[in-house]
Write a protein that holds these residues in place. Structure first.
Motif, PDB file in Angstrom:
ATOM      1  N   VAL A  32       0.366   1.930  -4.471  1.00 31.87           N
ATOM      2  CA  VAL A  32       0.439   1.923  -2.999  1.00 31.87           C
ATOM      3  C   VAL A  32      -0.901   2.397  -2.464  1.00 31.87           C
ATOM      4  O   VAL A  32      -1.468   3.382  -2.950  1.00 31.87           O
ATOM      5  N   GLY A  33      -1.382   1.691  -1.483  1.00 30.62           N
ATOM      6  CA  GLY A  33      -2.653   2.056  -0.879  1.00 30.62           C
ATOM      7  C   GLY A  33      -2.516   2.322   0.603  1.00 30.62           C
ATOM      8  O   GLY A  33      -1.574   1.858   1.246  1.00 30.62           O
TER       9      GLY A  33
ATOM     10  N   ALA B  76       1.613  -2.263  -0.541  1.00 31.54           N
ATOM     11  CA  ALA B  76       2.133  -2.195  -1.910  1.00 31.54           C
ATOM     12  C   ALA B  76       1.557  -3.299  -2.780  1.00 31.54           C
ATOM     13  O   ALA B  76       1.478  -4.456  -2.356  1.00 31.54           O
ATOM     14  N   ASP B  77       1.178  -2.893  -3.963  1.00 32.73           N
ATOM     15  CA  ASP B  77       0.692  -3.819  -4.996  1.00 32.73           C
ATOM     16  C   ASP B  77       1.822  -3.993  -6.006  1.00 32.73           C
ATOM     17  O   ASP B  77       2.225  -3.036  -6.654  1.00 32.73           O
TER      18      ASP B  77
ATOM     19  N   GLN C  51      -8.157  -4.958   0.052  1.00 35.23           N
ATOM     20  CA  GLN C  51      -6.886  -5.288   0.692  1.00 35.23           C
ATOM     21  C   GLN C  51      -6.275  -6.545   0.093  1.00 35.23           C
ATOM     22  O   GLN C  51      -5.054  -6.751   0.212  1.00 35.23           O
ATOM     23  N   ASP C  52      -7.093  -7.355  -0.556  1.00 35.98           N
ATOM     24  CA  ASP C  52      -6.589  -8.585  -1.167  1.00 35.98           C
ATOM     25  C   ASP C  52      -5.642  -8.305  -2.335  1.00 35.98           C
ATOM     26  O   ASP C  52      -4.897  -9.185  -2.754  1.00 35.98           O
ATOM     27  N   ARG C  53      -5.697  -7.079  -2.857  1.00 35.59           N
ATOM     28  CA  ARG C  53      -4.865  -6.701  -3.991  1.00 35.59           C
ATOM     29  C   ARG C  53      -3.385  -6.585  -3.621  1.00 35.59           C
ATOM     30  O   ARG C  53      -2.497  -6.729  -4.446  1.00 35.59           O
TER      31      ARG C  53
ATOM     32  N   TRP D  17       2.737  -5.200   3.333  1.00 37.08           N
ATOM     33  CA  TRP D  17       2.108  -4.289   4.278  1.00 37.08           C
ATOM     34  C   TRP D  17       3.130  -3.749   5.272  1.00 37.08           C
ATOM     35  O   TRP D  17       4.069  -4.447   5.655  1.00 37.08           O
ATOM     36  N   GLY D  18       2.875  -2.512   5.689  1.00 41.95           N
ATOM     37  CA  GLY D  18       3.673  -1.953   6.770  1.00 41.95           C
ATOM     38  C   GLY D  18       3.109  -2.355   8.120  1.00 41.95           C
ATOM     39  O   GLY D  18       2.098  -3.061   8.201  1.00 41.95           O
TER      40      GLY D  18
END
Length: 128
Positions: A34-35, A98-99, A112-114, A118-119
């Protein structure tokens, strides 16, 4: 599918603190990492921090090192971002993402491409 909901944003004075939370639901068993990203008006979205869901590895942007800390609570499906010593330049919409692994070998955790999910974001405003 994974759903993400952020909370904890608000208005704070420079030097203050905020704690953001990202709650995941749905197929959370598929989440690898998670980023947190942020986007200020007129600027591109940028990486803030990331954490591997099942391990202890964390990653931080240079701009937040020593001030922001990312943690996870697997039992609550929550990733938190503790933000201390906030600066006006931290003002932005903050997003968690989330990845789930489909782009693991083509994109970095810093990109962000990973991230596939998205929230909606939470606004953080730091006044000087």
């Amino acid at each position: 599918q994974v759903q993400l909901v952020e909370s904890g944003g608000g208005l704070v004075q420079a030097g203050g603190s905020l704690r953001l939370a990202c709650v995941a639901s749905g197929r959370t068993s598929s989440v690898y990492a998670v980023g947190w990203f942020r986007q200020a008006p007129g600027k591109e979205r940028e990486f803030v921090a990331a954490i591997v869901w099942s391990g202890r590895s964390t990653y931080d942007a240079d701009s937040v090192k020593g001030r922001f800390t990312i943690t996870r609570d697997n039992a609550k499906n929550t990733v938190s971002l503790q933000m201390n010593s906030l600066k006006p330049e931290d003002t932005a919409e903050y997003y968690c993402a989330a990845d789930v692994g489909s782009r693991r070998y083509s994109s970095s955790l810093y990109s962000q491409d990973r991230y596939e999910y998205w929230g909606q974001g939470t606004q953080v405003t730091v006044s000087s």
